[in-house]
Design a protein around this motif. Structure first.
Motif, PDB file in Angstrom:
ATOM      1  N   TYR A  56      45.091  43.848  34.478  1.00 42.26           N
ATOM      2  CA  TYR A  56      45.331  42.437  34.146  1.00 42.26           C
ATOM      3  C   TYR A  56      44.006  41.722  34.363  1.00 42.26           C
ATOM      4  CZ  TYR A  56      47.522  37.751  34.686  1.00 42.26           C
ATOM      5  OH  TYR A  56      47.885  36.414  34.584  1.00 42.26           O
ATOM      6  N   SER A  57      43.204  41.694  33.307  1.00 42.12           N
ATOM      7  CA  SER A  57      41.844  41.177  33.399  1.00 42.12           C
ATOM      8  C   SER A  57      41.866  39.673  33.159  1.00 42.12           C
ATOM      9  CB  SER A  57      40.947  41.886  32.372  1.00 42.12           C
ATOM     10  OG  SER A  57      39.610  41.476  32.508  1.00 42.12           O
ATOM     11  N   CYS A  58      42.188  38.942  34.222  1.00 38.01           N
ATOM     12  CA  CYS A  58      42.414  37.500  34.080  1.00 38.01           C
ATOM     13  C   CYS A  58      42.034  36.776  35.360  1.00 38.01           C
ATOM     14  CB  CYS A  58      43.886  37.244  33.746  1.00 38.01           C
ATOM     15  SG  CYS A  58      44.320  35.501  33.538  1.00 38.01           S
ATOM     16  N   GLU A  59      41.224  35.739  35.227  1.00 38.66           N
ATOM     17  CA  GLU A  59      40.857  34.895  36.364  1.00 38.66           C
ATOM     18  C   GLU A  59      41.142  33.420  36.096  1.00 38.66           C
ATOM     19  OE1 GLU A  59      36.130  34.333  35.247  1.00 38.66           O
ATOM     20  OE2 GLU A  59      36.739  35.969  36.553  1.00 38.66           O
ATOM     21  N   GLU A  60      41.830  33.139  34.984  1.00 37.22           N
ATOM     22  CA  GLU A  60      42.110  31.756  34.629  1.00 37.22           C
ATOM     23  C   GLU A  60      42.977  31.074  35.680  1.00 37.22           C
ATOM     24  OE1 GLU A  60      42.584  28.046  32.707  1.00 37.22           O
ATOM     25  OE2 GLU A  60      41.030  29.585  32.652  1.00 37.22           O
ATOM     26  N   GLY A  61      43.952  31.811  36.249  1.00 41.45           N
ATOM     27  CA  GLY A  61      44.803  31.232  37.280  1.00 41.45           C
ATOM     28  C   GLY A  61      44.014  30.874  38.530  1.00 41.45           C
ATOM     29  N   ALA A  71      37.651  37.588  39.256  1.00 41.65           N
ATOM     30  CA  ALA A  71      38.750  38.558  39.349  1.00 41.65           C
ATOM     31  C   ALA A  71      39.010  39.306  38.051  1.00 41.65           C
ATOM     32  CB  ALA A  71      40.031  37.844  39.799  1.00 41.65           C
ATOM     33  N   ARG A  72      38.508  38.797  36.940  1.00 40.84           N
ATOM     34  CA  ARG A  72      38.712  39.502  35.660  1.00 40.84           C
ATOM     35  C   ARG A  72      38.070  40.891  35.689  1.00 40.84           C
ATOM     36  NH1 ARG A  72      34.242  36.512  35.209  1.00 40.84           N
ATOM     37  NH2 ARG A  72      32.461  37.297  34.016  1.00 40.84           N
ATOM     38  N   LYS A  73      37.093  41.085  36.570  1.00 39.03           N
ATOM     39  CA  LYS A  73      36.379  42.357  36.673  1.00 39.03           C
ATOM     40  C   LYS A  73      37.090  43.348  37.596  1.00 39.03           C
ATOM     41  CE  LYS A  73      32.042  39.742  36.269  1.00 39.03           C
ATOM     42  NZ  LYS A  73      30.787  39.384  36.983  1.00 39.03           N
ATOM     43  N   GLY A  74      38.189  42.915  38.201  1.00 39.39           N
ATOM     44  CA  GLY A  74      38.884  43.747  39.178  1.00 39.39           C
ATOM     45  C   GLY A  74      39.338  45.097  38.654  1.00 39.39           C
ATOM     46  N   PRO A  75      40.053  45.147  37.513  1.00 36.83           N
ATOM     47  CA  PRO A  75      40.552  46.443  37.030  1.00 36.83           C
ATOM     48  C   PRO A  75      39.464  47.486  36.816  1.00 36.83           C
ATOM     49  CG  PRO A  75      41.645  44.646  35.885  1.00 36.83           C
ATOM     50  CD  PRO A  75      40.546  44.018  36.693  1.00 36.83           C
ATOM     51  N   ALA A  76      38.337  47.091  36.258  1.00 36.96           N
ATOM     52  CA  ALA A  76      37.243  48.042  36.017  1.00 36.96           C
ATOM     53  C   ALA A  76      36.688  48.567  37.336  1.00 36.96           C
ATOM     54  CB  ALA A  76      36.134  47.380  35.202  1.00 36.96           C
ATOM     55  N   SER A  77      36.585  47.679  38.325  1.00 37.34           N
ATOM     56  CA  SER A  77      36.044  48.067  39.618  1.00 37.34           C
ATOM     57  C   SER A  77      36.968  49.066  40.326  1.00 37.34           C
ATOM     58  CB  SER A  77      35.848  46.817  40.487  1.00 37.34           C
ATOM     59  OG  SER A  77      35.134  47.118  41.660  1.00 37.34           O
ATOM     60  N   VAL A  78      38.277  48.860  40.209  1.00 37.89           N
ATOM     61  CA  VAL A  78      39.235  49.775  40.832  1.00 37.89           C
ATOM     62  C   VAL A  78      39.184  51.138  40.159  1.00 37.89           C
ATOM     63  CG1 VAL A  78      41.680  50.239  41.253  1.00 37.89           C
ATOM     64  CG2 VAL A  78      40.768  47.954  41.634  1.00 37.89           C
ATOM     65  N   ARG A  79      39.162  51.163  38.835  1.00 36.53           N
ATOM     66  CA  ARG A  79      39.093  52.454  38.128  1.00 36.53           C
ATOM     67  C   ARG A  79      37.838  53.232  38.531  1.00 36.53           C
ATOM     68  NH1 ARG A  79      40.943  49.145  33.764  1.00 36.53           N
ATOM     69  NH2 ARG A  79      43.039  49.743  33.071  1.00 36.53           N
ATOM     70  N   ASN A  80      36.735  52.536  38.668  1.00 34.42           N
ATOM     71  CA  ASN A  80      35.479  53.180  39.020  1.00 34.42           C
ATOM     72  C   ASN A  80      35.583  53.921  40.344  1.00 34.42           C
ATOM     73  OD1 ASN A  80      32.676  52.743  40.652  1.00 34.42           O
ATOM     74  ND2 ASN A  80      32.293  53.222  38.506  1.00 34.42           N
ATOM     75  N   LYS A  81      36.270  53.325  41.306  1.00 32.72           N
ATOM     76  CA  LYS A  81      36.423  53.948  42.623  1.00 32.72           C
ATOM     77  C   LYS A  81      37.586  54.935  42.661  1.00 32.72           C
ATOM     78  CE  LYS A  81      32.896  51.940  44.119  1.00 32.72           C
ATOM     79  NZ  LYS A  81      31.660  52.766  44.275  1.00 32.72           N
ATOM     80  N   LEU A  82      38.649  54.639  41.935  1.00 29.12           N
ATOM     81  CA  LEU A  82      39.830  55.509  41.949  1.00 29.12           C
ATOM     82  C   LEU A  82      39.532  56.866  41.330  1.00 29.12           C
ATOM     83  CD1 LEU A  82      42.814  55.626  42.714  1.00 29.12           C
ATOM     84  CD2 LEU A  82      43.355  54.561  40.510  1.00 29.12           C
ATOM     85  N   GLY A  83      38.696  56.892  40.316  1.00 27.32           N
ATOM     86  CA  GLY A  83      38.370  58.154  39.650  1.00 27.32           C
ATOM     87  C   GLY A  83      37.730  59.171  40.567  1.00 27.32           C
ATOM     88  N   GLY A 133      42.501  40.949  38.702  1.00 28.92           N
ATOM     89  CA  GLY A 133      43.198  39.761  38.240  1.00 28.92           C
ATOM     90  C   GLY A 133      43.732  38.921  39.395  1.00 28.92           C
ATOM     91  N   GLY A 134      43.935  37.611  39.058  1.00 32.24           N
ATOM     92  CA  GLY A 134      44.484  36.672  40.018  1.00 32.24           C
ATOM     93  C   GLY A 134      45.938  36.961  40.359  1.00 32.24           C
ATOM     94  N   HIS A 135      46.443  36.268  41.400  1.00 32.43           N
ATOM     95  CA  HIS A 135      47.807  36.548  41.836  1.00 32.43           C
ATOM     96  C   HIS A 135      48.858  35.947  40.913  1.00 32.43           C
ATOM     97  CE1 HIS A 135      50.222  37.666  45.695  1.00 32.43           C
ATOM     98  NE2 HIS A 135      50.510  38.426  44.658  1.00 32.43           N
ATOM     99  N   ASP A 136      48.443  35.255  39.882  1.00 30.09           N
ATOM    100  CA  ASP A 136      49.366  34.864  38.819  1.00 30.09           C
ATOM    101  C   ASP A 136      49.934  36.100  38.125  1.00 30.09           C
ATOM    102  OD1 ASP A 136      46.966  35.025  36.545  1.00 30.09           O
ATOM    103  OD2 ASP A 136      46.350  33.991  38.368  1.00 30.09           O
ATOM    104  N   ILE A 137      49.344  37.257  38.426  1.00 33.61           N
ATOM    105  CA  ILE A 137      49.885  38.533  37.940  1.00 33.61           C
ATOM    106  C   ILE A 137      51.332  38.701  38.389  1.00 33.61           C
ATOM    107  CG2 ILE A 137      49.179  39.884  39.966  1.00 33.61           C
ATOM    108  CD1 ILE A 137      48.434  42.178  38.164  1.00 33.61           C
ATOM    109  N   ALA A 138      51.703  38.094  39.529  1.00 34.80           N
ATOM    110  CA  ALA A 138      53.040  38.276  40.092  1.00 34.80           C
ATOM    111  C   ALA A 138      54.125  37.703  39.185  1.00 34.80           C
ATOM    112  CB  ALA A 138      53.116  37.645  41.485  1.00 34.80           C
ATOM    113  N   TYR A 139      53.873  36.521  38.623  1.00 37.67           N
ATOM    114  CA  TYR A 139      54.871  35.923  37.731  1.00 37.67           C
ATOM    115  C   TYR A 139      55.065  36.801  36.498  1.00 37.67           C
ATOM    116  CZ  TYR A 139      57.161  32.647  34.586  1.00 37.67           C
ATOM    117  OH  TYR A 139      58.043  32.064  33.704  1.00 37.67           O
ATOM    118  N   ALA A 140      53.983  37.359  35.986  1.00 38.23           N
ATOM    119  CA  ALA A 140      54.059  38.225  34.807  1.00 38.23           C
ATOM    120  C   ALA A 140      54.803  39.514  35.128  1.00 38.23           C
ATOM    121  CB  ALA A 140      52.654  38.532  34.310  1.00 38.23           C
ATOM    122  N   ASN A 141      54.469  40.134  36.247  1.00 39.56           N
ATOM    123  CA  ASN A 141      55.098  41.394  36.635  1.00 39.56           C
ATOM    124  C   ASN A 141      56.596  41.186  36.854  1.00 39.56           C
ATOM    125  OD1 ASN A 141      55.642  43.994  37.623  1.00 39.56           O
ATOM    126  ND2 ASN A 141      53.805  44.050  38.879  1.00 39.56           N
TER     127      ASN A 141
END
Length: 321
Positions: A56-61, A71-83, A133-141
């Motif tokens: 969820y590449s979003c920092e508008e919230g 926070a829009r860069k969060g998903p890429a950063s996690v994948r980089n370390k998770l791999g 992504g921002g915690h507005d992810i919670a409403y979407a999820n």
């Protein structure tokens, strides 16, 4: 017609190039060797998938909430370390479905797109793990969970939020990263909310009043030194009353000793060890239906500590799912 209809978003499909790690002649040693990638618009789910990752590449919230953007860069950063993390499971097929990307200030469209994705995964018996992504992810999820359960008689959902903040602010001009749980409690029925790690100095008196009015259960950060018998009993009572659990982790709930890369760091948060023990207990209920991790901001991370923490939380969820 596109799965995302006329929503003003961008969508990048899962990409194997996002997953790298230590080179080895042995197979299935690290996440990057085990992960599969797909396009959620075209996936027909005719093979067995256990867990689906969605960025969820979003920092508008966060911007609307006057927080530190990045926070829009969060998903890429996690994948980089998770791999790069070694795998210790052999019976779970995990698919990366890429990123839902916020365009301009169209937060609500980004939330709708993630909601559709979450609903599709759950409807196909897949555990979603969304990465913000921002915690507005919670409403979407949560909206996606409710949509997936709309025809089910088992639809009482309990929200477990690891967070320094209630995120119960009322929506004034626009929703933001501080309003998701007020939106959920206002719009949906059969929902219970338990916040873990609430810091008095991070929440106004009004927010405590809103929590009380809405029968929100919570424990303060001072009750999160260890996973106590008292907390176990409180969570047991909460879990028994719901059909499903939605777990959301705001990284700013951790002490800044572990998580500098967030919008609102604090030295008074909980530890990874506490969250691991609590997550293990919650997953034993077999009621977890969806998860997410929010508020990673790589722009303020130090030596990728926060990204590493987020990646290891995803790995721990997978191990316990």
């Amino acid at each position: 017609m596109s799965f995302f209809n006329n929503l003003k978003i961008d969508y990048s499909v899962g990409n194997q190039k996002d997953w790298t790690g230590r080179k080895t002649v042995l197979e299935n040693q690290y996440w990057y060797q085990n992960i599969q990638v797909s396009n959620i618009e075209k996936e027909n789910f005719n093979h067995n998938i256990h867990i689906g990752l969605v960025g969820y590449s979003c920092e508008e919230g966060v911007r609307r909430n006057q927080g530190r953007i990045g926070a829009r860069k969060g998903p890429a950063s996690v994948r980089n370390k998770l791999g790069k993390i070694p795998i210790h499971f052999s019976d779970k097929n995990i698919v990366d479905f890429g990123n839902i990307i916020c365009v301009d200030n169209h937060l609500e469209d980004c939330q709708k797109a993630l909601s559709k994705s979450i609903s599709k995964l759950i409807s196909n018996h897949i555990l979603p793990i969304a990465i913000g992504g921002g915690h507005d992810i919670a409403y979407a999820n949560f909206s996606g969970i409710k949509d997936a359960l709309k025809n089910s008689t088992k639809n009482k959902i309990g929200i477990i939020n690891f967070d320094a903040h209630f995120d119960l602010r009322t929506v004034e001009a626009q929703p933001n990263s501080g309003t998701p749980f007020h939106q959920i409690l206002s719009e949906f029925k059969k929902v219970s909310y338990f916040a873990i790690g609430i810091q008095q100095q991070s929440n106004t008196k009004e927010l405590f009043e809103i929590a009380h009015k809405n029968n929100v259960s919570y424990v303060s950060n001072f009750e999160c030194e260890t996973f106590t018998e008292s907390l176990k009993n409180k969570l047991t009572s909460f879990v028994e009353k719901v059909d499903y659990l939605y777990i959301t982790i705001d990284l700013d709930g951790f002490s800044s000793a572990y998580a500098t890369g967030v919008s609102a760091p604090s030295p008074l948060g909980f530890s990874p060890n506490f969250v691991y023990k609590t997550l293990a207990f919650l997953f034993k209920s077999k009621k977890v239906i969806s998860c997410d991790i929010a508020e990673l901001n790589p722009d303020f991370d130090v030596d990728n500590h926060t990204a590493n923490l987020a990646a290891k939380l995803v790995d721990f969820m997978v191990l316990n799912a």
